[in-house]
Write a protein that holds these residues in place. Sequence first.
Motif, PDB file in Angstrom:
ATOM      1  N   LEU A  77      16.002  68.913  16.715  1.00  0.00           N
ATOM      2  CA  LEU A  77      15.062  68.213  15.836  1.00  0.00           C
ATOM      3  C   LEU A  77      14.500  66.976  16.541  1.00  0.00           C
ATOM      4  CD1 LEU A  77      16.963  68.429  12.423  1.00  0.00           C
ATOM      5  CD2 LEU A  77      14.963  69.743  13.139  1.00  0.00           C
ATOM      6  N   PRO A  78      13.252  66.610  16.252  1.00  0.00           N
ATOM      7  CA  PRO A  78      12.615  65.480  16.950  1.00  0.00           C
ATOM      8  C   PRO A  78      13.318  64.149  16.672  1.00  0.00           C
ATOM      9  CG  PRO A  78      10.983  66.830  15.814  1.00  0.00           C
ATOM     10  CD  PRO A  78      12.325  67.277  15.323  1.00  0.00           C
ATOM     11  N   LYS A  79      13.346  63.303  17.675  1.00  0.00           N
ATOM     12  CA  LYS A  79      13.922  61.969  17.532  1.00  0.00           C
ATOM     13  C   LYS A  79      13.041  61.123  16.614  1.00  0.00           C
ATOM     14  CE  LYS A  79      15.776  58.208  20.383  1.00  0.00           C
ATOM     15  NZ  LYS A  79      15.957  57.715  21.773  1.00  0.00           N
ATOM     16  N   ARG A  80      13.653  60.287  15.793  1.00  0.00           N
ATOM     17  CA  ARG A  80      12.881  59.459  14.877  1.00  0.00           C
ATOM     18  C   ARG A  80      12.157  58.350  15.626  1.00  0.00           C
ATOM     19  NH1 ARG A  80      17.587  56.248  11.369  1.00  0.00           N
ATOM     20  NH2 ARG A  80      18.497  55.071  13.097  1.00  0.00           N
ATOM     21  N   LEU A 139      17.548  65.326   4.852  1.00  0.00           N
ATOM     22  CA  LEU A 139      17.402  64.962   6.258  1.00  0.00           C
ATOM     23  C   LEU A 139      16.425  63.797   6.438  1.00  0.00           C
ATOM     24  CD1 LEU A 139      17.315  68.479   7.988  1.00  0.00           C
ATOM     25  CD2 LEU A 139      19.167  66.794   8.064  1.00  0.00           C
ATOM     26  N   GLU A 140      15.365  63.794   5.657  1.00  0.00           N
ATOM     27  CA  GLU A 140      14.406  62.693   5.721  1.00  0.00           C
ATOM     28  C   GLU A 140      15.055  61.374   5.289  1.00  0.00           C
ATOM     29  OE1 GLU A 140      11.118  62.210   6.762  1.00  0.00           O
ATOM     30  OE2 GLU A 140      11.610  64.074   7.809  1.00  0.00           O
ATOM     31  N   THR A 141      15.961  61.464   4.317  1.00  0.00           N
ATOM     32  CA  THR A 141      16.677  60.271   3.867  1.00  0.00           C
ATOM     33  C   THR A 141      17.517  59.694   5.000  1.00  0.00           C
ATOM     34  OG1 THR A 141      16.761  61.064   1.584  1.00  0.00           O
ATOM     35  CG2 THR A 141      18.356  59.377   2.215  1.00  0.00           C
ATOM     36  N   TYR A 142      18.272  60.567   5.676  1.00  0.00           N
ATOM     37  CA  TYR A 142      19.054  60.110   6.830  1.00  0.00           C
ATOM     38  C   TYR A 142      18.129  59.488   7.876  1.00  0.00           C
ATOM     39  CZ  TYR A 142      22.831  63.194   5.110  1.00  0.00           C
ATOM     40  OH  TYR A 142      23.800  63.818   4.356  1.00  0.00           O
ATOM     41  N   LYS A 143      17.058  60.186   8.158  1.00  0.00           N
ATOM     42  CA  LYS A 143      16.143  59.789   9.220  1.00  0.00           C
ATOM     43  C   LYS A 143      15.533  58.412   8.968  1.00  0.00           C
ATOM     44  CE  LYS A 143      12.296  61.892  11.802  1.00  0.00           C
ATOM     45  NZ  LYS A 143      11.375  63.063  11.822  1.00  0.00           N
ATOM     46  N   THR A 161      22.265  63.262  15.084  1.00  0.00           N
ATOM     47  CA  THR A 161      22.294  62.927  16.505  1.00  0.00           C
ATOM     48  C   THR A 161      20.945  63.228  17.141  1.00  0.00           C
ATOM     49  OG1 THR A 161      24.680  63.324  16.690  1.00  0.00           O
ATOM     50  CG2 THR A 161      23.390  63.451  18.720  1.00  0.00           C
ATOM     51  N   ALA A 162      20.339  64.345  16.739  1.00  0.00           N
ATOM     52  CA  ALA A 162      19.008  64.685  17.241  1.00  0.00           C
ATOM     53  C   ALA A 162      17.988  63.625  16.842  1.00  0.00           C
ATOM     54  CB  ALA A 162      18.580  66.049  16.711  1.00  0.00           C
ATOM     55  N   PHE A 163      18.138  63.067  15.637  1.00  0.00           N
ATOM     56  CA  PHE A 163      17.232  62.010  15.177  1.00  0.00           C
ATOM     57  C   PHE A 163      17.406  60.708  15.968  1.00  0.00           C
ATOM     58  CE2 PHE A 163      17.346  63.920  10.632  1.00  0.00           C
ATOM     59  CZ  PHE A 163      16.309  64.780  10.953  1.00  0.00           C
ATOM     60  N   GLY A 164      18.569  60.575  16.625  1.00  0.00           N
ATOM     61  CA  GLY A 164      18.859  59.341  17.348  1.00  0.00           C
ATOM     62  C   GLY A 164      19.663  58.355  16.533  1.00  0.00           C
ATOM     63  N   ILE A 165      20.374  58.857  15.519  1.00  0.00           N
ATOM     64  CA  ILE A 165      21.202  58.014  14.658  1.00  0.00           C
ATOM     65  C   ILE A 165      22.623  57.983  15.218  1.00  0.00           C
ATOM     66  CG2 ILE A 165      22.113  57.719  12.324  1.00  0.00           C
ATOM     67  CD1 ILE A 165      19.718  59.409  11.340  1.00  0.00           C
ATOM     68  N   LYS A 213      17.628  69.029  24.483  1.00  0.00           N
ATOM     69  CA  LYS A 213      16.679  69.641  23.544  1.00  0.00           C
ATOM     70  C   LYS A 213      15.681  70.522  24.282  1.00  0.00           C
ATOM     71  CE  LYS A 213      16.585  65.820  20.191  1.00  0.00           C
ATOM     72  NZ  LYS A 213      15.695  64.832  19.523  1.00  0.00           N
ATOM     73  N   SER A 214      15.142  69.983  25.375  1.00  0.00           N
ATOM     74  CA  SER A 214      14.143  70.715  26.148  1.00  0.00           C
ATOM     75  C   SER A 214      14.711  72.030  26.668  1.00  0.00           C
ATOM     76  CB  SER A 214      13.658  69.853  27.312  1.00  0.00           C
ATOM     77  OG  SER A 214      12.726  70.556  28.106  1.00  0.00           O
TER      78      SER A 214
END
Length: 266
Positions: A77-80, A139-143, A161-165, A213-214
């Motif tokens: 998932l993309p990083k925030r 997920l948006e809430t976490y992000k 983790t993918a979001f960068g949290i 990710k890549s």
Amino acid sequence: MQGWFGYHHYFPSHETLPIFVGTHFAESIYKALEYFVAYYPYYFVFKEIGCRDLETLRFCQRLGIQAYLSRCLTLTLPKREESLSKSADKVFLVGIPDNLLEYIPQDLRQNAVRINQQSVKIEESLNPRDYEAKTRTLLETYKKEAKLIITCALHCAAPCTAFGIPVVLIARNQENINRFSAVNGILKVWSIEDLKAKRVNFNPTAPNIESLKSNMLENLNLSIQKEFGESIDETRLQVVRQAIAEFKAENLDTLDSAHFCGGGGI
């Protein structure tokens, strides 16, 4: 077939083209799978199983099935945005049972948001789209809001983790430890003993997994092309899969002992 096979042991017929990437086989269906492979040995002959975790990988290899470690696609998932990282100010306790709360530092748990992802229900609805919408909202809430996630749930830890949290992942038992090998080299997995002995680092740094990710997305793309009979660079595919299996975050072992015990320091 990014999925968790734990209750049912039915597979798509040959009228479909299943592509196994991010697959987990729970121990509860091992025996059924052994029988399935014995009765239908041809089913997996030309299949490569992208396994979410090391335990599934070992099980597939023991059955003579071609398999490799693909990890879980929620890690892609993309990083925030940086602005969200700076404005997020909440601690989330996700899937943390009541009997473990006392071991979470007081300054972290006193204003934390508690969530149990497994209890999510939508009244009078069996529509998968409703559940997908509920998942996206969570997920948006976490992000947008999380500055720290403390969880016993892999499918909170991986996407966050993918979001960068920053994430603290706690395994409650051996089954958890087996499944959590999906994040080997990415997150430190803490045990209940670590938690009770105050060895847990509650001030972690979110790992940089952009290169992982890549590679995971490239593996997915190449795997799909291969299953459709298209010509691909097999050498490149193996290089990418090896990189996925061997990935290790740079900061995984740089844990500052001053952050252990006591307050969270967030």
